[in-house]
Scaffold this motif. Structure first.
Motif, PDB file in Angstrom:
ATOM      1  N   ILE A 193      61.614  47.828  41.431  1.00 43.82           N
ATOM      2  CA  ILE A 193      62.397  47.436  41.071  1.00 43.82           C
ATOM      3  C   ILE A 193      61.507  46.100  41.657  1.00 43.82           C
ATOM      4  CG2 ILE A 193      64.322  46.680  41.682  1.00 43.82           C
ATOM      5  CD1 ILE A 193      65.169  49.800  41.056  1.00 43.82           C
ATOM      6  N   LEU A 194      61.393  45.769  42.641  1.00 40.81           N
ATOM      7  CA  LEU A 194      60.813  44.959  43.667  1.00 40.81           C
ATOM      8  C   LEU A 194      59.856  44.168  42.483  1.00 40.81           C
ATOM      9  CD1 LEU A 194      61.766  45.650  46.830  1.00 40.81           C
ATOM     10  CD2 LEU A 194      62.879  43.739  45.570  1.00 40.81           C
ATOM     11  N   ILE A 195      58.489  44.667  42.641  1.00 37.70           N
ATOM     12  CA  ILE A 195      57.441  44.323  42.092  1.00 37.70           C
ATOM     13  C   ILE A 195      58.153  43.355  40.227  1.00 37.70           C
ATOM     14  CG2 ILE A 195      55.298  44.796  40.894  1.00 37.70           C
ATOM     15  CD1 ILE A 195      55.108  46.994  42.709  1.00 37.70           C
ATOM     16  N   SER A 196      58.920  44.166  39.572  1.00 37.33           N
ATOM     17  CA  SER A 196      59.436  43.648  38.061  1.00 37.33           C
ATOM     18  C   SER A 196      60.178  42.359  38.589  1.00 37.33           C
ATOM     19  CB  SER A 196      59.803  44.852  37.558  1.00 37.33           C
ATOM     20  OG  SER A 196      61.426  44.899  38.139  1.00 37.33           O
ATOM     21  N   ALA A 197      60.539  42.187  39.519  1.00 39.41           N
ATOM     22  CA  ALA A 197      61.397  41.149  39.638  1.00 39.41           C
ATOM     23  C   ALA A 197      60.933  39.736  40.192  1.00 39.41           C
ATOM     24  CB  ALA A 197      62.367  41.389  40.868  1.00 39.41           C
ATOM     25  N   VAL A 198      59.595  40.473  40.750  1.00 44.07           N
ATOM     26  CA  VAL A 198      58.921  39.156  41.342  1.00 44.07           C
ATOM     27  C   VAL A 198      58.506  38.527  40.170  1.00 44.07           C
ATOM     28  CG1 VAL A 198      56.552  38.415  42.964  1.00 44.07           C
ATOM     29  CG2 VAL A 198      58.458  39.824  44.053  1.00 44.07           C
ATOM     30  N   VAL A 199      57.849  39.180  39.814  1.00 46.86           N
ATOM     31  CA  VAL A 199      57.030  39.160  38.299  1.00 46.86           C
ATOM     32  C   VAL A 199      58.200  38.153  37.400  1.00 46.86           C
ATOM     33  CG1 VAL A 199      55.970  39.670  36.279  1.00 46.86           C
ATOM     34  CG2 VAL A 199      55.572  40.775  37.942  1.00 46.86           C
ATOM     35  N   PHE A 200      59.506  39.076  37.007  1.00 46.03           N
ATOM     36  CA  PHE A 200      60.443  38.104  35.806  1.00 46.03           C
ATOM     37  C   PHE A 200      61.097  36.520  36.660  1.00 46.03           C
ATOM     38  CE2 PHE A 200      65.089  37.811  36.225  1.00 46.03           C
ATOM     39  CZ  PHE A 200      65.439  37.044  34.713  1.00 46.03           C
ATOM     40  N   ALA A 201      60.602  36.355  38.193  1.00 46.64           N
ATOM     41  CA  ALA A 201      61.515  35.044  39.129  1.00 46.64           C
ATOM     42  C   ALA A 201      59.869  34.459  38.478  1.00 46.64           C
ATOM     43  CB  ALA A 201      62.148  35.403  40.211  1.00 46.64           C
ATOM     44  N   VAL A 202      59.224  34.635  39.014  1.00 43.41           N
ATOM     45  CA  VAL A 202      57.880  33.418  39.381  1.00 43.41           C
ATOM     46  C   VAL A 202      57.223  33.503  37.855  1.00 43.41           C
ATOM     47  CG1 VAL A 202      55.172  33.280  39.249  1.00 43.41           C
ATOM     48  CG2 VAL A 202      56.499  35.070  41.578  1.00 43.41           C
TER      49      VAL A 202
END
Length: 283
Positions: A193-202
Motif C-alpha cells: 500500500i505504501l509503495i503504491s501510495a508513494v508512486v501515486f503521490a509523486v
C-alpha cells in the motif's frame, strides 16, 4: 501472450505493461490531435495561450485524455486480463467493510487541512516553499481557465475527464494494477500500500501537497484491500475530483479546507481511531 507474460519476472511484467502504456499515449495523442485538427483547422497548434483561452475542450482532449486512457487505463485493463485474482489476495466484498472503507476516506478528506499543514511546515524547512507555491498557483490558474464557469461545455468535459475518467483510470492503475502486483509478489499488505501510495503521490507532480496525496493514496489502497472491491475507491476518488473541479470553477474553497478547524479535526480523528479499533477487532 499470457504465457509469455507470466514467464517474465515481476519487474519485467510491470515494465512490459508500462511500455504498452507509453506507446498507447503516443498513439492516442497522434489520433486525437489529427481528429481535432480536422474538426478545428483554425485552432493554432503552436500557441498554448490561445488554446487555453479559446479552445479549452480541445486542449483537454489532446493534453489530458491520452495519458489517462493510454498510460493508466490500458495497462491496468491488460493487467486485469493477464492477472485475475486467482490467489484471492483481496477478500470478497462485504457490506460492513465497504461502509468502513468509505468512512476511512471521509476521515482522510476532512483531515486534509491537518496533513496539508504538516506538508507546508516540511517544505518551508527545506526552503522551497515559495517556488512550489508559485508552481501550484500557476497550475490552478491554468486549470481554472480550462474548466470555465459551472454548466459550460468546458466544465462538463472537465468533470468527465478530470473527475470521472481520472477516478476510474487512477484507481485501476494504482490500486488494481500497481498495489495488486506488488502484493502478489511480496505478500506484505502495508509495504504494498505504501509503495503504491508513494508512486501515486509523486506522479501527481504537486509537491506542495504531497503528504495529503500520500495519505489519500494510503486510504484508497486500504479501501480496495479491506472492502474487497475497487468500486468504492473509484466512486470517492471521482467525487473528490469533481468537487475540486467545482470549487476551482467557482474560485471558492471552503474555509475549513484552508486551515485547521478543531470542530472538524477532532471528530474526524476520533472516528478514524474508532475505525482502526473496529477493523483490528474484526480481523
Amino acid at each position: 501472450m499470457k504465457e509469455k507474460y507470466q514467464s517474465l519476472s515481476p519487474f519485467l511484467q510491470a515494465s512490459f505493461l508500462l511500455l504498452i502504456g507509453a506507446v498507447s499515449v503516443v498513439l492516442l495523442s497522434v489520433i486525437i490531435s489529427i481528429i481535432i485538427s480536422v474538426l478545428y483547422p483554425e485552432m493554432p497548434t503552436n500557441d498554448i495561450s490561445i488554446q487555453l483561452s479559446s479552445y479549452p475542450v480541445q486542449y483537454m482532449l489532446i493534453q489530458f485524455l491520452p495519458f489517462q486512457l493510454g498510460f493508466l487505463l490500458i495497462p491496468a485493463l491488460l493487467y486485469i486480463k493477464l492477472e485475475p485474482d486467482e490467489e484471492n489476495l483481496i477478500r470478497k466484498p462485504q457490506f460492513q467493510f465497504i461502509v468502513w472503507s468509505v468512512l476511512l476516506f471521509t476521515c482522510a478528506f476532512f483531515l486534509l487541512p491537518f496533513f496539508n499543514e504538516i506538508n507546508i511546515q516540511l517544505i518551508q524547512s527545506l526552503d522551497v516553499f515559495d517556488e512550489l507555491l508559485a508552481q501550484k498557483e500557476s497550475s490552478d490558474r491554468m486549470l481554472k481557465s480550462l474548466v470555465g464557469p459551472v454548466g459550460s461545455t468546458s466544465f462538463i468535459i472537465a468533470v468527465l475527464i478530470i473527475g470521472v475518467i481520472t477516478g476510474i483510470a487512477e484507481e485501476l492503475a494504482f490500486r488494481r494494477f500497481l498495489f495488486h502486483h506488488i502484493l502478489k509478489n511480496n505478500k506484505k499488505v502495508m509495504p504494498s500500500i505504501l509503495i503504491s501510495a508513494v508512486v501515486f503521490a509523486v506522479l501527481h507532480f504537486n509537491y506542495i501537497q504531497i503528504i495529503p496525496l500520500l495519505v489519500f493514496g494510503v486510504a484508497l489502497g486500504l479501501m480496495y484491500y479491506v472492502s474487497g472491491s475497487i468500486i468504492p475507491g473509484i466512486v470517492v476518488h471521482a467525487l473528490n475530483n469533481i468537487l475540486n473541479v467545482y470549487w476551482l470553477s467557482e474560485d471558492t474553497f471552503p474555509t475549513w479546507m484552508m486551515e485547521i478547524d478543531l470542530k472538524i479535526t477532532i471528530p474526524s480523528t476520533l472516528l478514524l481511531m474508532g475505525l482502526i479499533f473496529y477493523y483490528i477487532k474484526k480481523k
